[in-house]
Design a protein around this motif. Structure first.
Motif, PDB file in Angstrom:
ATOM      1  N   TYR A  41      -5.807  -8.382  -2.032  1.00  0.00           N
ATOM      2  CA  TYR A  41      -5.978  -7.785  -3.358  1.00  0.00           C
ATOM      3  C   TYR A  41      -5.790  -6.281  -3.298  1.00  0.00           C
ATOM      4  O   TYR A  41      -6.065  -5.650  -2.279  1.00  0.00           O
ATOM      5  N   PHE A  42      -5.343  -5.688  -4.400  1.00  0.00           N
ATOM      6  CA  PHE A  42      -5.212  -4.240  -4.516  1.00  0.00           C
ATOM      7  C   PHE A  42      -6.415  -3.706  -5.259  1.00  0.00           C
ATOM      8  O   PHE A  42      -6.793  -4.214  -6.302  1.00  0.00           O
ATOM      9  N   LEU A  43      -7.021  -2.626  -4.741  1.00  0.00           N
ATOM     10  CA  LEU A  43      -8.142  -1.961  -5.394  1.00  0.00           C
ATOM     11  C   LEU A  43      -7.797  -0.490  -5.534  1.00  0.00           C
ATOM     12  O   LEU A  43      -7.291   0.123  -4.602  1.00  0.00           O
ATOM     13  N   LEU A  44      -8.101   0.084  -6.698  1.00  0.00           N
ATOM     14  CA  LEU A  44      -7.876   1.510  -6.908  1.00  0.00           C
ATOM     15  C   LEU A  44      -9.138   2.278  -6.555  1.00  0.00           C
ATOM     16  O   LEU A  44     -10.117   1.713  -6.085  1.00  0.00           O
ATOM     17  N   ASP A  45      -9.142   3.603  -6.788  1.00  0.00           N
ATOM     18  CA  ASP A  45     -10.280   4.465  -6.417  1.00  0.00           C
ATOM     19  C   ASP A  45     -11.622   3.949  -6.908  1.00  0.00           C
ATOM     20  O   ASP A  45     -12.623   4.055  -6.221  1.00  0.00           O
ATOM     21  N   ASP A  46     -11.675   3.414  -8.136  1.00  0.00           N
ATOM     22  CA  ASP A  46     -12.957   3.001  -8.712  1.00  0.00           C
ATOM     23  C   ASP A  46     -13.441   1.663  -8.171  1.00  0.00           C
ATOM     24  O   ASP A  46     -14.528   1.222  -8.511  1.00  0.00           O
ATOM     25  N   PRO A  48      -0.376  -5.515  -9.590  1.00  0.00           N
ATOM     26  CA  PRO A  48       0.674  -4.636  -9.055  1.00  0.00           C
ATOM     27  C   PRO A  48       1.191  -3.640 -10.096  1.00  0.00           C
ATOM     28  O   PRO A  48       1.484  -2.494  -9.762  1.00  0.00           O
ATOM     29  N   GLU A  49       1.278  -4.050 -11.354  1.00  0.00           N
ATOM     30  CA  GLU A  49       1.758  -3.147 -12.404  1.00  0.00           C
ATOM     31  C   GLU A  49       0.775  -1.997 -12.633  1.00  0.00           C
ATOM     32  O   GLU A  49       1.181  -0.844 -12.789  1.00  0.00           O
ATOM     33  N   GLU A  50      -0.528  -2.311 -12.656  1.00  0.00           N
ATOM     34  CA  GLU A  50      -1.542  -1.266 -12.834  1.00  0.00           C
ATOM     35  C   GLU A  50      -1.543  -0.317 -11.634  1.00  0.00           C
ATOM     36  O   GLU A  50      -1.705   0.889 -11.790  1.00  0.00           O
TER      37      GLU A  50
END
Length: 133
Positions: free
Chosen positions: A67-72, A78-80
């Motif tokens: 899974y991809f996780l951002l800073d938060d 994938p688009e986000e």
């Protein structure tokens, strides 16, 4: 029967609504305290390079499940992920990938290809120092 004057001198307080509200508050705080904050544990590979950039980079985390996780810490599609990385790169903010040691290499490679096709030209990889867990 009591007269009006006798009843008004010593009024009775109905404590039922107060007790109901106190029980509701207790239940709310017990439930709120018991929720897990959803911390994600990622074991980074070890490296010897030191941090170069002075600005805080946008960190895209790849978990061992892929899974991809951002800073938060929120799971991102994938688009986000591409939109956030392109916005960070346009603002001059570095983009870094923190991949778990057990993350599938194919997922990391797909993320790098996605970022490159989205116009992000500079991406760094995060490592931990040798000997530091």
């Amino acid at each position: 029967m009591k007269s009006f004057r006798e009843r008004s001198r010593f009024p009775e307080l109905d404590l039922t609504p107060l007790i109901d509200i106190l029980f509701m508050l207790i239940i709310f705080f017990v439930l709120a305290a018991s929720f897990d904050r959803g911390a994600v544990t990622v074991e980074l590979p070890r490296g010897t390079a030191s941090e170069v950039s002075e600005t805080r980079p946008l960190v895209i985390t790849v978990t061992k499940e892929g899974y991809f996780l951002l800073d938060d810490g929120a799971t991102a599609s994938p688009e986000e992920t591409l939109a956030a990385a392109a916005a960070a790169a346009a603002a001059g903010r570095p983009v870094s990938i923190a991949g778990d040691v057990a993350a599938p290499w194919g997922t990391v490679a797909e993320l790098l290809d996605l970022l490159r096709s989205g116009g992000v030209t500079s991406v760094g990889l995060l490592f931990t120092e040798r000997g530091v867990p």
